[in-house]
Design a protein around this motif. Structure first.
Motif, PDB file in Angstrom:
ATOM      1  N   PHE A 106       0.832  -1.207   0.000  1.00 18.46           N
ATOM      2  CA  PHE A 106       0.000   0.000   0.000  1.00 18.46           C
ATOM      3  C   PHE A 106       0.869   1.262   0.000  1.00 18.46           C
ATOM      4  CE2 PHE A 106      -2.471   3.307   2.207  1.00 18.46           C
ATOM      5  CZ  PHE A 106      -3.585   3.352   1.394  1.00 18.46           C
ATOM      6  N   TYR A 107       1.837   1.310   0.905  1.00 18.49           N
ATOM      7  CA  TYR A 107       2.655   2.534   0.998  1.00 18.49           C
ATOM      8  C   TYR A 107       3.647   2.633  -0.168  1.00 18.49           C
ATOM      9  CZ  TYR A 107       0.518   3.573   5.424  1.00 18.49           C
ATOM     10  OH  TYR A 107      -0.418   3.895   6.379  1.00 18.49           O
ATOM     11  N   TYR A 108       4.042   1.510  -0.701  1.00 25.08           N
ATOM     12  CA  TYR A 108       4.886   1.515  -1.908  1.00 25.08           C
ATOM     13  C   TYR A 108       4.114   2.174  -3.060  1.00 25.08           C
ATOM     14  CZ  TYR A 108       8.247  -0.459  -5.288  1.00 25.08           C
ATOM     15  OH  TYR A 108       9.196  -0.634  -6.264  1.00 25.08           O
ATOM     16  N   GLY A 109       2.853   1.759  -3.210  1.00 27.40           N
ATOM     17  CA  GLY A 109       2.002   2.347  -4.249  1.00 27.40           C
ATOM     18  C   GLY A 109       1.748   3.817  -4.000  1.00 27.40           C
ATOM     19  N   ILE A 165      -7.236   1.147   8.359  1.00 26.38           N
ATOM     20  CA  ILE A 165      -6.988   2.482   8.906  1.00 26.38           C
ATOM     21  C   ILE A 165      -6.090   3.313   7.997  1.00 26.38           C
ATOM     22  CG2 ILE A 165      -5.803   3.661  10.823  1.00 26.38           C
ATOM     23  CD1 ILE A 165      -6.882   1.577  12.695  1.00 26.38           C
ATOM     24  N   SER A 166      -5.197   2.662   7.310  1.00 30.69           N
ATOM     25  CA  SER A 166      -4.262   3.390   6.437  1.00 30.69           C
ATOM     26  C   SER A 166      -4.983   4.219   5.376  1.00 30.69           C
ATOM     27  CB  SER A 166      -3.322   2.404   5.734  1.00 30.69           C
ATOM     28  OG  SER A 166      -2.550   1.736   6.680  1.00 30.69           O
ATOM     29  N   ALA A 167      -6.216   3.830   5.031  1.00 34.84           N
ATOM     30  CA  ALA A 167      -6.953   4.572   3.994  1.00 34.84           C
ATOM     31  C   ALA A 167      -7.996   5.515   4.589  1.00 34.84           C
ATOM     32  CB  ALA A 167      -7.620   3.594   3.031  1.00 34.84           C
ATOM     33  N   TRP A 168      -8.073   5.601   5.911  1.00 34.60           N
ATOM     34  CA  TRP A 168      -9.087   6.451   6.536  1.00 34.60           C
ATOM     35  C   TRP A 168      -8.834   7.946   6.421  1.00 34.60           C
ATOM     36  CZ3 TRP A 168     -10.876   3.801  11.762  1.00 34.60           C
ATOM     37  CH2 TRP A 168     -11.560   2.633  11.438  1.00 34.60           C
ATOM     38  N   ASP A 207      -0.156   6.250 -12.020  1.00 29.16           N
ATOM     39  CA  ASP A 207      -1.199   5.245 -12.290  1.00 29.16           C
ATOM     40  C   ASP A 207      -0.805   3.877 -11.730  1.00 29.16           C
ATOM     41  OD1 ASP A 207      -3.272   6.623 -13.810  1.00 29.16           O
ATOM     42  OD2 ASP A 207      -1.700   6.976 -15.261  1.00 29.16           O
ATOM     43  N   LEU A 208       0.462   3.526 -11.913  1.00 33.94           N
ATOM     44  CA  LEU A 208       0.941   2.242 -11.387  1.00 33.94           C
ATOM     45  C   LEU A 208       0.766   2.201  -9.859  1.00 33.94           C
ATOM     46  CD1 LEU A 208       2.385  -0.321 -12.449  1.00 33.94           C
ATOM     47  CD2 LEU A 208       4.521   0.721 -11.724  1.00 33.94           C
ATOM     48  N   GLY A 209       0.992   3.340  -9.243  1.00 33.70           N
ATOM     49  CA  GLY A 209       0.875   3.442  -7.782  1.00 33.70           C
ATOM     50  C   GLY A 209      -0.520   3.141  -7.293  1.00 33.70           C
ATOM     51  N   TRP A 210      -1.531   3.714  -7.947  1.00 32.42           N
ATOM     52  CA  TRP A 210      -2.891   3.418  -7.446  1.00 32.42           C
ATOM     53  C   TRP A 210      -3.262   1.971  -7.669  1.00 32.42           C
ATOM     54  CZ3 TRP A 210      -6.603   1.451 -10.439  1.00 32.42           C
ATOM     55  CH2 TRP A 210      -6.768   1.865 -11.766  1.00 32.42           C
ATOM     56  N   VAL A 211      -2.719   1.352  -8.729  1.00 33.99           N
ATOM     57  CA  VAL A 211      -2.983  -0.080  -8.939  1.00 33.99           C
ATOM     58  C   VAL A 211      -2.427  -0.878  -7.747  1.00 33.99           C
ATOM     59  CG1 VAL A 211      -2.481  -2.061 -10.403  1.00 33.99           C
ATOM     60  CG2 VAL A 211      -3.048   0.104 -11.452  1.00 33.99           C
ATOM     61  N   TYR A 212      -1.241  -0.518  -7.294  1.00 36.98           N
ATOM     62  CA  TYR A 212      -0.639  -1.208  -6.144  1.00 36.98           C
ATOM     63  C   TYR A 212      -1.496  -1.049  -4.889  1.00 36.98           C
ATOM     64  CZ  TYR A 212       3.811  -2.485  -8.306  1.00 36.98           C
ATOM     65  OH  TYR A 212       4.767  -3.076  -9.071  1.00 36.98           O
ATOM     66  N   THR A 213      -1.999   0.171  -4.684  1.00 38.71           N
ATOM     67  CA  THR A 213      -2.802   0.395  -3.470  1.00 38.71           C
ATOM     68  C   THR A 213      -4.119  -0.370  -3.535  1.00 38.71           C
ATOM     69  OG1 THR A 213      -3.719   2.408  -4.451  1.00 38.71           O
ATOM     70  CG2 THR A 213      -1.842   2.689  -2.995  1.00 38.71           C
ATOM     71  N   VAL A 214      -4.704  -0.457  -4.728  1.00 40.65           N
ATOM     72  CA  VAL A 214      -5.970  -1.214  -4.875  1.00 40.65           C
ATOM     73  C   VAL A 214      -5.702  -2.703  -4.651  1.00 40.65           C
ATOM     74  CG1 VAL A 214      -7.755  -1.916  -6.522  1.00 40.65           C
ATOM     75  CG2 VAL A 214      -7.091   0.469  -6.378  1.00 40.65           C
ATOM     76  N   ILE A 215      -4.609  -3.205  -5.201  1.00 36.10           N
ATOM     77  CA  ILE A 215      -4.291  -4.631  -5.008  1.00 36.10           C
ATOM     78  C   ILE A 215      -4.062  -4.920  -3.521  1.00 36.10           C
ATOM     79  CG2 ILE A 215      -2.577  -6.444  -5.491  1.00 36.10           C
ATOM     80  CD1 ILE A 215      -2.285  -5.261  -8.287  1.00 36.10           C
ATOM     81  N   ALA A 216      -3.414  -3.994  -2.823  1.00 37.08           N
ATOM     82  CA  ALA A 216      -3.198  -4.178  -1.372  1.00 37.08           C
ATOM     83  C   ALA A 216      -4.539  -4.297  -0.657  1.00 37.08           C
ATOM     84  CB  ALA A 216      -2.386  -3.015  -0.812  1.00 37.08           C
ATOM     85  N   GLY A 217      -5.496  -3.446  -1.021  1.00 42.22           N
ATOM     86  CA  GLY A 217      -6.815  -3.496  -0.394  1.00 42.22           C
ATOM     87  C   GLY A 217      -7.538  -4.797  -0.696  1.00 42.22           C
TER      88      GLY A 217
END
Lengths: 68, 195
Positions: B57-60, B106-109, B154-164
């Motif tokens: 998540f934080y990498y993304g 919580i990380s996305a709150w 764009d690649l970053g948000w893909v990583y955060t979505v995959i983490a979720g």
């Protein structure tokens, strides 16, 4: 002599891929098993599957770029 | 032969009573990935989930220059509806990625806090605690991030979505235990035809 640049090296964002594959294969395998030995074997298998699948797409796209 | 008595398909290494620890574990694993497994005694697995999912998540987030997790108001945009004519709030229909990012816990709150306390159209000041972290960037900045960067936003948000999305599997693991397939030899055999 003409220099050939392989797309995967030229584009920096491909280097972020191994971390993604590692995390997905580890987490997916760990949600299916509790035994660490099985988790590591499953993670290795899934990592290889994803890598080869993406590799095939990469090779296909590279071949497409060679078509004049 | 009774399959459940002789060959339990869910033979876990750790014996966790999921009827007691399942729901609190799932809630904790939603809040902080892996925390549910830790309170269930599966500490190493919990730590694996914690570092892998938060790391992804934080990498993304870092790939997207810390500006790809947010919940916009989208006040000036027309409302969208689902195929069955059900209305979807603009904040979700114009930022569908957050539906996946939300599950990281919580990380996305902070995005929700910023959404309900500040309207990006009025150019509000930074929050005293969070600053502009996970606040909707101005339209001009978003355009610059998408057009001038090397697609890492764009690649970053893909990583955060995959983490979720991965954390949904972790929540299920905390709720019900690992999803193990029954080995072929342990599968119940169909009754033989006596005729």
């Amino acid at each position: 002599m003409e220099q050939v640049i392989i797309p995967i090296i030229a584009s920096g964002y491909y280097w972020h891929l191994p971390f993604l594959i590692l995390v997905i294969s580890l987490v997916y395998s760990a949600t299916r098993h509790d035994d660490w030995r099985i988790i590591s074997i499953e993670a290795y298998r899934w990592g290889m599957r994803m890598l080869s699948f993406l590799g095939m797409i990469g090779i296909f796209l590279y071949l497409v770029t060679l078509i004049p | 032969m009774n399959l459940n008595e002789e060959n339990p398909p869910m033979a876990h290494t750790h014996t966790v009573n999921y009827s007691i620890l399942g729901v609190p574990g799932a809630v904790l694993s939603y809040l902080v990935p892996g925390l549910g497994q830790i309170i269930q005694g599966r500490i190493s697995k919990g730590l694996l989930f914690f570092f892998c999912i938060n790391g992804l998540f934080y990498y993304g987030l870092a790939l997207g220059q810390w500006k790809n997790v947010y919940l916009p108001h989208a006040n000036n945009l027309p409302p969208m509806s689902l195929p069955l004519n059900q209305k979807v709030p603009n904040c979700l229909s114009y930022r569908l990625q957050y539906v996946g990012q939300f599950w990281v816990g919580i990380s996305a709150w902070p995005a929700i806090y910023q959404h309900f306390n500040y309207d990006e159209d009025s150019d509000p000041p930074p929050d005293p605690y969070l600053g502009k972290y996970q606040r909707t960037p101005p339209e001009t900045e978003l355009n610059l991030l998408q057009n001038r960067s090397d697609r890492s936003w764009d690649l970053g948000w893909v990583y955060t979505v995959i983490a979720g999305v991965l954390n949904i599997m972790v929540i299920y693991d905390a709720l019900m235990g690992p999803v193990m397939l029954i080995p072929e030899k342990q599968k119940p055999q169909p009754p033989k035809d006596l005729n």
